[in-house]
Write an enzyme that holds these catalytic residues in place. Structure first.
Site, PDB file in Angstrom:
ATOM      1  N   ARG A 167     -44.313  26.516   0.997  1.00 15.33           N
ATOM      2  CA  ARG A 167     -43.075  25.882   1.490  1.00 15.33           C
ATOM      3  C   ARG A 167     -42.581  24.453   0.860  1.00 15.33           C
ATOM      4  O   ARG A 167     -43.538  23.830   0.416  1.00 15.33           O
ATOM      5  CB  ARG A 167     -43.367  25.586   3.029  1.00 15.33           C
ATOM      6  CG  ARG A 167     -44.351  24.525   3.322  1.00 15.33           C
ATOM      7  CD  ARG A 167     -43.837  23.394   3.948  1.00 15.33           C
ATOM      8  NE  ARG A 167     -44.814  22.018   4.327  1.00 15.33           N
ATOM      9  CZ  ARG A 167     -45.405  21.333   3.496  1.00 15.33           C
ATOM     10  NH1 ARG A 167     -44.789  21.309   2.013  1.00 15.33           N
ATOM     11  NH2 ARG A 167     -45.963  20.423   3.416  1.00 15.33           N
ATOM     12  N   LYS A 201     -41.365  21.048   1.747  1.00 16.53           N
ATOM     13  CA  LYS A 201     -40.790  19.766   2.969  1.00 16.53           C
ATOM     14  C   LYS A 201     -39.509  19.617   3.274  1.00 16.53           C
ATOM     15  O   LYS A 201     -38.772  19.430   2.228  1.00 16.53           O
ATOM     16  CB  LYS A 201     -41.677  18.590   2.686  1.00 16.53           C
ATOM     17  CG  LYS A 201     -42.387  18.136   4.045  1.00 16.53           C
ATOM     18  CD  LYS A 201     -43.052  16.955   3.451  1.00 16.53           C
ATOM     19  CE  LYS A 201     -44.035  16.158   4.605  1.00 16.53           C
ATOM     20  NZ  LYS A 201     -44.988  17.022   5.202  1.00 16.53           N
ATOM     21  N   SER A 245     -38.499  16.020   7.301  1.00 16.08           N
ATOM     22  CA  SER A 245     -39.715  15.449   7.215  1.00 16.08           C
ATOM     23  C   SER A 245     -40.221  14.760   6.093  1.00 16.08           C
ATOM     24  O   SER A 245     -41.171  14.037   6.468  1.00 16.08           O
ATOM     25  CB  SER A 245     -40.607  16.746   7.212  1.00 16.08           C
ATOM     26  OG  SER A 245     -40.523  18.036   7.959  1.00 16.08           O
ATOM     27  N   ASP A 276     -46.896  15.862  -0.765  1.00 23.79           N
ATOM     28  CA  ASP A 276     -47.002  17.532  -0.280  1.00 23.79           C
ATOM     29  C   ASP A 276     -45.669  17.783  -0.091  1.00 23.79           C
ATOM     30  O   ASP A 276     -45.349  18.463   0.885  1.00 23.79           O
ATOM     31  CB  ASP A 276     -47.840  17.480   0.770  1.00 23.79           C
ATOM     32  CG  ASP A 276     -47.260  16.642   2.199  1.00 23.79           C
ATOM     33  OD1 ASP A 276     -46.551  15.629   1.784  1.00 23.79           O
ATOM     34  OD2 ASP A 276     -47.660  16.901   3.358  1.00 23.79           O
ATOM     35  N   ARG A 329     -50.496  27.336   0.772  1.00 18.14           N
ATOM     36  CA  ARG A 329     -51.538  27.571   1.535  1.00 18.14           C
ATOM     37  C   ARG A 329     -52.173  28.890   1.115  1.00 18.14           C
ATOM     38  O   ARG A 329     -51.495  29.909   1.154  1.00 18.14           O
ATOM     39  CB  ARG A 329     -51.464  27.716   3.013  1.00 18.14           C
ATOM     40  CG  ARG A 329     -52.391  27.461   3.975  1.00 18.14           C
ATOM     41  CD  ARG A 329     -51.999  27.097   5.440  1.00 18.14           C
ATOM     42  NE  ARG A 329     -51.500  25.807   5.784  1.00 18.14           N
ATOM     43  CZ  ARG A 329     -50.535  25.392   6.563  1.00 18.14           C
ATOM     44  NH1 ARG A 329     -49.987  26.421   7.381  1.00 18.14           N
ATOM     45  NH2 ARG A 329     -50.172  24.036   6.708  1.00 18.14           N
ATOM     46  N   LYS A 355     -62.677  17.107   9.752  1.00 22.65           N
ATOM     47  CA  LYS A 355     -62.036  16.095  10.620  1.00 22.65           C
ATOM     48  C   LYS A 355     -62.806  15.904  11.987  1.00 22.65           C
ATOM     49  O   LYS A 355     -63.146  16.937  12.444  1.00 22.65           O
ATOM     50  CB  LYS A 355     -60.546  16.340  10.637  1.00 22.65           C
ATOM     51  CG  LYS A 355     -59.806  15.952   9.506  1.00 22.65           C
ATOM     52  CD  LYS A 355     -58.170  15.781   9.631  1.00 22.65           C
ATOM     53  CE  LYS A 355     -57.789  15.182   8.290  1.00 22.65           C
ATOM     54  NZ  LYS A 355     -56.326  15.038   8.413  1.00 22.65           N
ATOM     55  N   GLU A 402     -49.313  20.046  -3.299  1.00 22.37           N
ATOM     56  CA  GLU A 402     -50.436  20.061  -2.327  1.00 22.37           C
ATOM     57  C   GLU A 402     -50.820  21.634  -2.014  1.00 22.37           C
ATOM     58  O   GLU A 402     -50.192  22.465  -1.559  1.00 22.37           O
ATOM     59  CB  GLU A 402     -50.472  19.490  -1.014  1.00 22.37           C
ATOM     60  CG  GLU A 402     -51.634  19.095  -0.112  1.00 22.37           C
ATOM     61  CD  GLU A 402     -51.375  18.832   1.245  1.00 22.37           C
ATOM     62  OE1 GLU A 402     -51.828  18.016   1.872  1.00 22.37           O
ATOM     63  OE2 GLU A 402     -50.743  19.874   2.086  1.00 22.37           O
ATOM     64  N   ALA A 457     -56.295  26.325  12.820  1.00 21.09           N
ATOM     65  CA  ALA A 457     -55.362  24.957  12.261  1.00 21.09           C
ATOM     66  C   ALA A 457     -53.873  25.307  13.030  1.00 21.09           C
ATOM     67  O   ALA A 457     -53.364  24.632  13.537  1.00 21.09           O
ATOM     68  CB  ALA A 457     -55.363  24.958  10.817  1.00 21.09           C
TER      69      ALA A 457
HETATM   70  P1  0O2 Z   1     -47.179  19.628   7.606  1.00 19.87           P
HETATM   71  O1  0O2 Z   1     -46.222  19.976   8.258  1.00 19.87           O
HETATM   72  O2  0O2 Z   1     -48.220  20.540   7.563  1.00 19.87           O
HETATM   73  O3  0O2 Z   1     -46.853  19.182   6.107  1.00 19.87           O
HETATM   74  P2  0O2 Z   1     -50.801  12.466   3.784  1.00 19.87           P
HETATM   75  O4  0O2 Z   1     -50.358  11.999   4.948  1.00 19.87           O
HETATM   76  O5  0O2 Z   1     -50.611  13.937   3.426  1.00 19.87           O
HETATM   77  O6  0O2 Z   1     -50.507  11.716   2.569  1.00 19.87           O
HETATM   78  P3  0O2 Z   1     -53.458  12.899   4.998  1.00 19.87           P
HETATM   79  O7  0O2 Z   1     -52.869  12.708   6.443  1.00 19.87           O
HETATM   80  O8  0O2 Z   1     -54.538  11.996   4.753  1.00 19.87           O
HETATM   81  O9  0O2 Z   1     -52.242  12.205   3.834  1.00 19.87           O
HETATM   82  O10 0O2 Z   1     -53.390  14.146   4.363  1.00 19.87           O
HETATM   83  P4  0O2 Z   1     -54.579  15.390   4.679  1.00 19.87           P
HETATM   84  O11 0O2 Z   1     -55.393  14.965   5.528  1.00 19.87           O
HETATM   85  O12 0O2 Z   1     -54.730  15.926   3.155  1.00 19.87           O
HETATM   86  O13 0O2 Z   1     -53.446  16.503   5.376  1.00 19.87           O
HETATM   87  C1  0O2 Z   1     -52.413  16.971   5.091  1.00 19.87           C
HETATM   88  C2  0O2 Z   1     -51.896  18.136   5.420  1.00 19.87           C
HETATM   89  O14 0O2 Z   1     -53.008  19.067   5.988  1.00 19.87           O
HETATM   90  C3  0O2 Z   1     -51.167  17.939   7.042  1.00 19.87           C
HETATM   91  O15 0O2 Z   1     -49.713  17.998   6.464  1.00 19.87           O
HETATM   92  C4  0O2 Z   1     -51.440  19.278   7.605  1.00 19.87           C
HETATM   93  O16 0O2 Z   1     -50.796  20.525   6.980  1.00 19.87           O
HETATM   94  C5  0O2 Z   1     -53.012  19.594   7.284  1.00 19.87           C
HETATM   95  N1  0O2 Z   1     -53.832  18.902   8.446  1.00 19.87           N
HETATM   96  C6  0O2 Z   1     -54.639  17.955   8.058  1.00 19.87           C
HETATM   97  N2  0O2 Z   1     -55.152  17.344   9.067  1.00 19.87           N
HETATM   98  C7  0O2 Z   1     -54.789  18.516  10.147  1.00 19.87           C
HETATM   99  C8  0O2 Z   1     -55.194  18.506  11.460  1.00 19.87           C
HETATM  100  O17 0O2 Z   1     -55.907  18.059  12.038  1.00 19.87           O
HETATM  101  N3  0O2 Z   1     -54.640  19.877  12.293  1.00 19.87           N
HETATM  102  C9  0O2 Z   1     -53.790  20.618  11.535  1.00 19.87           C
HETATM  103  N4  0O2 Z   1     -53.285  21.741  12.168  1.00 19.87           N
HETATM  104  N5  0O2 Z   1     -53.376  20.461  10.209  1.00 19.87           N
HETATM  105  C10 0O2 Z   1     -54.120  19.325   9.518  1.00 19.87           C
HETATM  106  P5  0O2 Z   1     -48.704  17.095   7.479  1.00 19.87           P
HETATM  107  O18 0O2 Z   1     -47.766  16.377   6.470  1.00 19.87           O
HETATM  108  O19 0O2 Z   1     -49.519  16.346   8.387  1.00 19.87           O
HETATM  109  O20 0O2 Z   1     -48.003  18.412   8.034  1.00 19.87           O
END
Ligand code: 0O2
Length: 248
Positions: A54, A56, A60, A83, A88, A123, A150, A162
């Site tokens: 996908r 972004k 977002s 990202d 995925r 986490k 990413e 997740a």
């Molecule tokens: P979306 O809508 O999925 O893209 P960053 O903010 O990316 O610079 P961060 O938060 O340290 O830094 O990044 P991390 O931990 O690598 O997480 C990035 C992505 O991993 C998230 O993207 C989610 O897709 C997924 N993710 C991380 N933690 C969780 C969690 O606790 N639960 C779920 N379901 N997904 C998680 P975005 O941008 O948050 O959202």
């Protein structure tokens, strides 16, 4: 400049910006398809269950810019938000996750900028996945760019968890009741236990399959097939050729 012209210029810039990420995903998807096809052919097995990529949305991206407090310019976004393009990869087994990660790490045109191993270090809420930030080169008509994507690699069980957690998180507008958080944590431990059990079963089945293949290969060595006729090579002949009888 007229507002309409200004708007058109701005729209073109954003389109070009997002296009780089789309091309990066296209190039990366091709790499994954090659790995899948080649692995299936030579190992009679496919470590990748499915993939989903996908881009972004601009909305977002803006939200993340405000959250991170980074510079609101295309250059600032390119530098700080890694990202914008995401893929995925879902696998059946934990060992497949690391196998795919190794295959990607060994490709010399890819640069691994960051690895977050939420499988070895989940986490606090229970989230598990292997995250890689990868830079991939893309070549256009008049320029080339190194673009970040990413890559999240996880098992089916991790993915199931997740997606449910994500739904709950948004349903409660990020203020999830304590009992649900506790249940999610327990569910993630059950998912991890299931992954470990499936891995053990998979290993056992693979070992049986391998030894059966060895037996079949040995059996095939003892036969000569000509058109629709098959001949068994006599034991005495085999012993003679292998030199066993010479010494006795
Ligand atoms: P979306 O809508 O999925 O893209 P960053 O903010 O990316 O610079 P961060 O938060 O340290 O830094 O990044 P991390 O931990 O690598 O997480 C990035 C992505 O991993 C998230 O993207 C989610 O897709 C997924 N993710 C991380 N933690 C969780 C969690 O606790 N639960 C779920 N379901 N997904 C998680 P975005 O941008 O948050 O959202």
């Amino acid at each position: 400049m007229l507002p309409m012209e200004q708007f058109r210029k701005f729209k073109n810039e954003i389109t070009r910006f997002l296009m780089d990420y789309k091309f990066a995903l296209d190039a990366f998807e091709t790499k994954i398809e090659i790995l899948k096809e080649e692995f299936q052919f030579f190992h009679d097995y496919n470590p990748i269950e499915h993939t989903k990529s996908r881009l972004k949305s601009p909305e977002s991206i803006l939200k993340k810019v405000y959250k991170k407090g980074c510079d609101l310019s295309l250059e600032g976004i390119r530098t700080h938000i890694k990202d914008i393009a995401g893929m995925r990869i879902t696998c059946s087994f934990i060992s497949d996750i690391y196998r795919i990660s190794e295959m990607l790490r060994s490709q010399s045109d890819l640069k691994i900028l960051e690895i977050k191993d939420y499988i070895k270090n989940p986490k606090p809420n229970g989230y598990q996945s292997l995250h890689l930030i990868i830079e991939i080169p893309i070549y256009m008509s008049d320029r080339h760019e190194n673009v970040c994507i990413e890559v999240q690699i996880r098992t089916i069980a991790m993915d199931f968890w997740a997606s449910l957690e994500h739904k709950i998180y948004y349903k409660y507008n990020q203020a999830v009741p304590a009992h649900l958080l506790q249940e999610l944590k327990e569910a993630s431990e059950s998912a991890a236990a299931l992954d470990r059990q499936m891995e053990r079963l998979h290993k056992e089945i693979s070992e049986i399959k391998e030894s059966r293949m060895e037996e079949e290969a040995e059996e095939a060595m003892r036969r000569i097939s000509l058109s629709n006729q098959q001949f068994q090579i006599p034991e005495a002949l085999l012993r003679l050729v292998s030199g066993v009888d010479k010494d006795s």
